[in-house]
Design an enzyme around this catalytic site. Structure first.
Site, PDB file in Angstrom:
ATOM      1  N   GLY A  58      88.838   5.570  18.553  1.00 46.95           N
ATOM      2  CA  GLY A  58      87.425   5.818  18.299  1.00 46.95           C
ATOM      3  C   GLY A  58      87.175   6.442  16.941  1.00 46.95           C
ATOM      4  N   ASN A  73      97.164  -0.468  14.474  1.00 47.13           N
ATOM      5  CA  ASN A  73      96.016  -0.990  15.222  1.00 47.13           C
ATOM      6  C   ASN A  73      94.693  -0.527  14.624  1.00 47.13           C
ATOM      7  OD1 ASN A  73      98.031  -1.823  16.944  1.00 47.13           O
ATOM      8  ND2 ASN A  73      97.140  -0.898  18.779  1.00 47.13           N
ATOM      9  N   ASP A  89     100.731  -0.294  29.105  1.00 47.60           N
ATOM     10  CA  ASP A  89     100.466   1.124  28.839  1.00 47.60           C
ATOM     11  C   ASP A  89     100.671   1.931  30.112  1.00 47.60           C
ATOM     12  OD1 ASP A  89      99.585   3.618  28.224  1.00 47.60           O
ATOM     13  OD2 ASP A  89      97.606   3.012  27.519  1.00 47.60           O
ATOM     14  N   SER A  97      91.605  -6.043  23.952  1.00 44.37           N
ATOM     15  CA  SER A  97      91.691  -4.911  24.872  1.00 44.37           C
ATOM     16  C   SER A  97      91.100  -5.311  26.230  1.00 44.37           C
ATOM     17  CB  SER A  97      90.907  -3.734  24.305  1.00 44.37           C
ATOM     18  OG  SER A  97      89.521  -4.068  24.331  1.00 44.37           O
ATOM     19  N   ASP A 139      90.506  -1.076  15.212  1.00 44.79           N
ATOM     20  CA  ASP A 139      89.363  -1.626  15.942  1.00 44.79           C
ATOM     21  C   ASP A 139      88.068  -1.050  15.362  1.00 44.79           C
ATOM     22  OD1 ASP A 139      87.619  -2.728  17.734  1.00 44.79           O
ATOM     23  OD2 ASP A 139      88.500  -1.843  19.522  1.00 44.79           O
ATOM     24  N   ASP A 198      96.207  -5.783  24.386  1.00 44.03           N
ATOM     25  CA  ASP A 198      96.177  -4.370  24.009  1.00 44.03           C
ATOM     26  C   ASP A 198      95.981  -3.512  25.271  1.00 44.03           C
ATOM     27  OD1 ASP A 198      96.100  -2.202  22.273  1.00 44.03           O
ATOM     28  OD2 ASP A 198      93.964  -2.417  21.826  1.00 44.03           O
ATOM     29  N   HIS A 199      96.806  -2.503  25.455  1.00 46.63           N
ATOM     30  CA  HIS A 199      96.707  -1.593  26.599  1.00 46.63           C
ATOM     31  C   HIS A 199      96.645  -2.306  27.953  1.00 46.63           C
ATOM     32  CE1 HIS A 199      96.382   2.185  24.384  1.00 46.63           C
ATOM     33  NE2 HIS A 199      95.680   1.511  23.499  1.00 46.63           N
ATOM     34  N   GLU A 201     104.131   2.364  25.654  1.00 46.70           N
ATOM     35  CA  GLU A 201     103.541   3.582  25.073  1.00 46.70           C
ATOM     36  C   GLU A 201     104.102   4.810  25.759  1.00 46.70           C
ATOM     37  OE1 GLU A 201      99.249   3.833  24.404  1.00 46.70           O
ATOM     38  OE2 GLU A 201      99.276   5.969  24.863  1.00 46.70           O
TER      39      GLU A 201
HETATM   40 ZN    ZN Z   1      95.290   1.906  21.556  1.00 43.34          ZN
END
Ligand code: ZN
Length: 284
Positions: A181, A230, A104, A50, A232, A82-83, A134
């Protein structure tokens, strides 16, 4: 094995009807945990970085670590951004050796998202690099970018159809009720929406914020066309819980390896478990 593109891995996932795990890394121990898990489970794997990871570890460190990991195992590894935020940053990642990038543009209105994403596809495709786009906004916090309940909105299936047709992306990240999160309460996924998006786009779908989502919900999402999941937060939790335990257990310890080694193993086991849930174990 040398790194492979996301497209290659997703084509096989499409044939086999499973999802590939995409795990976020930001240091050597996590990269090793992901690679060891993939090798032990004979699973194709996506190792992704990320914005926060690139800032913390540095782009070149991430590329070198993931290359070294891929070369030391026999299963296909994709190095994925990522993103990704903009074209310049994506170009940097392409030059550095990433084999897949996400752009993104979900914070933009549809037209602009399509334009930004298409630009990235145009530079990435000739290099054999895959692109994930996205559409819709995924709730939660990713690297200090907070999207709260009011800003978040689910992916519209008809818009998704247009987005995919006009951008040519290889995979589409959708907002169907997951969040980045840690969840407060149990996440509820909109499976009807997911099904409709898949019917209209016919491309591999990506589920972000999948930590904390019950296994059954993940399996159902995979049965409806999710091909990349995904993770994390669940790795962070496994890693840090072990760090805390080890520090408590031996407060006099002066060797970081005795703390981080067991944490790496804990992360690896958490990843192996996810691979079995996603159905990618035994596929490489
Ligand atoms: Zn994400």
């Amino acid at each position: 094995m040398p790194l492979v593109s996301l497209r290659e891995v997703l084509e096989r996932a499409e044939e086999g009807g499973y999802a590939v795990g995409a795990f976020n890394c930001n240091n050597m121990e996590i990269v090793q945990a992901i690679a060891e898990a993939a090798e032990m489970e004979r699973a194709p794997v996506v190792i992704q970085a990320s914005q926060g990871a690139l800032k913390y570890a540095g782009l070149n460190y991430i590329v070198s670590l993931v290359r070294a990991a891929a070369e030391s195992i026999r299963v296909p590894v994709v190095l994925h951004l990522d993103h990704g935020t903009d074209r310049e940053q994506v170009l940097k990642a392409l030059r550095a050796g990433f084999t897949s990038v996400m752009i993104d543009g979900s914070k933009y209105p549809l037209e602009e998202n399509i334009a930004v994403t298409r630009q990235v596809v145009e530079v990435a495709r000739p290099m054999g690099v895959s692109v994930e786009g996205e559409l819709g906004r995924i709730m939660g916090t990713e690297d200090n970018i907070q999207v709260d309940g009011q800003e978040a909105f689910f992916t519209d299936p008809e818009e998704a159809q247009r987005f995919v047709a006009e951008t040519g992306v290889d995979a589409l990240a959708v907002a169907v009720g997951t969040a980045h999160g840690v969840y407060k309460g149990e996440p509820r996924l909109d499976f009807d929406r997911l099904k409709r998006i898949r019917e209209l786009t016919r491309i591999p779908l990506v589920l972000h914020g999948s930590s904390g989502v019950p296994d059954e919900a993940i399996r159902r999402a995979v049965s409806l066309g999710v091909r990349k999941v995904n993770i994390d937060t669940d790795i962070r939790l496994a890693f840090l819980q072990k760090v805390r335990e080890e520090l408590d257990r031996r407060p006099e310890e002066i060797d970081p390896r005795r703390i981080l080694g067991p944490a790496r193993e804990a992360a690896r086991e958490a990843i192996r478990y996810k691979m079995r849930v996603f159905g990618c174990a035994g596929r490489a």
